[in-house]
Motif scaffolding. Structure first.
Motif: not given
Length: 190
Positions: A52-64, A127-132
């Motif tokens: 779960a921590r790894q998945a959370q870090a991946r989401v944060a990393g992809l967003r940034a 715009q696409a990277v913003a969230e989707s």
């Protein structure tokens, strides 16, 4: 008050670590009656939490990183467009003065059109990277799945402690430490 007999068992399969009561003992509702071994479930829970921590870090990393990369591409496209527009203006001046051919003007105009298209594409990417983004959506799904696994692991771990469903007295104890127990088997009668 009427007395009733209640059979108590485990809701999961496991090895009994300790039995906290003997026949004849009075028990209170919620009191721990027996404890199953937890090592395997604790390990599985720790793995689920790490996932779960790894998945959370991946989401944060992809967003940034997605935002940073898209912004950089957008800035690059804007700079390319400014350079192409300056080159077009210079070419128009040189044509007016008779120094270069019409073909060079056509090339400069095409360069501006290409730069405009690149800039539009880069802005769409921002715009696409913003969230989707698809990668982000996949990472978020993985994160949700791993959080569900953590919750399931916590629930299984909680089930390793068999508790008294009501106040009562232990009438029968048919379980000993080391025994493997299955859901549905009566281990104690209150």
């Amino acid at each position: 008050a009427t007395t009733s007999r209640v059979n108590v068992g485990s809701t999961i399969t496991g090895r009994v670590a300790t039995v906290h009561v003997r026949e004849g003992d009075a028990v209170r509702q919620g009191q721990a009656l027996l404890q199953l071994e937890t090592d395997e479930l604790r390990t599985a829970l720790a793995q689920a939490q790490a996932s779960a921590r790894q998945a959370q870090a991946r989401v944060a990393g992809l967003r940034a990183s997605g935002r940073m990369m898209a912004r950089a591409q957008s800035e690059q496209a804007a700079a390319t467009l400014r350079a192409a527009e300056r080159e077009l203006a210079r070419t128009q001046q040189l044509i007016a003065q008779g120094f270069i051919s019409q073909a060079r003007l056509d090339d400069a105009r095409r360069a501006v059109e290409v730069a405009r298209a690149q800039q539009a594409s880069a802005q769409a990417q921002v715009q696409a990277v913003a969230e989707s983004g698809a990668d982000l959506a996949q990472a978020q799904a993985q994160q949700a799945q791993s959080l569900a696994a953590v919750e399931a692991g916590q629930a299984r771990l909680a089930q390793t402690t068999v508790r008294a469903p009501t106040d009562g007295r232990v009438l029968l104890r048919s379980v000993e430490p080391g025994q493997i127990v299955q859901p549905g088997a009566a281990l104690l009668s209150l």
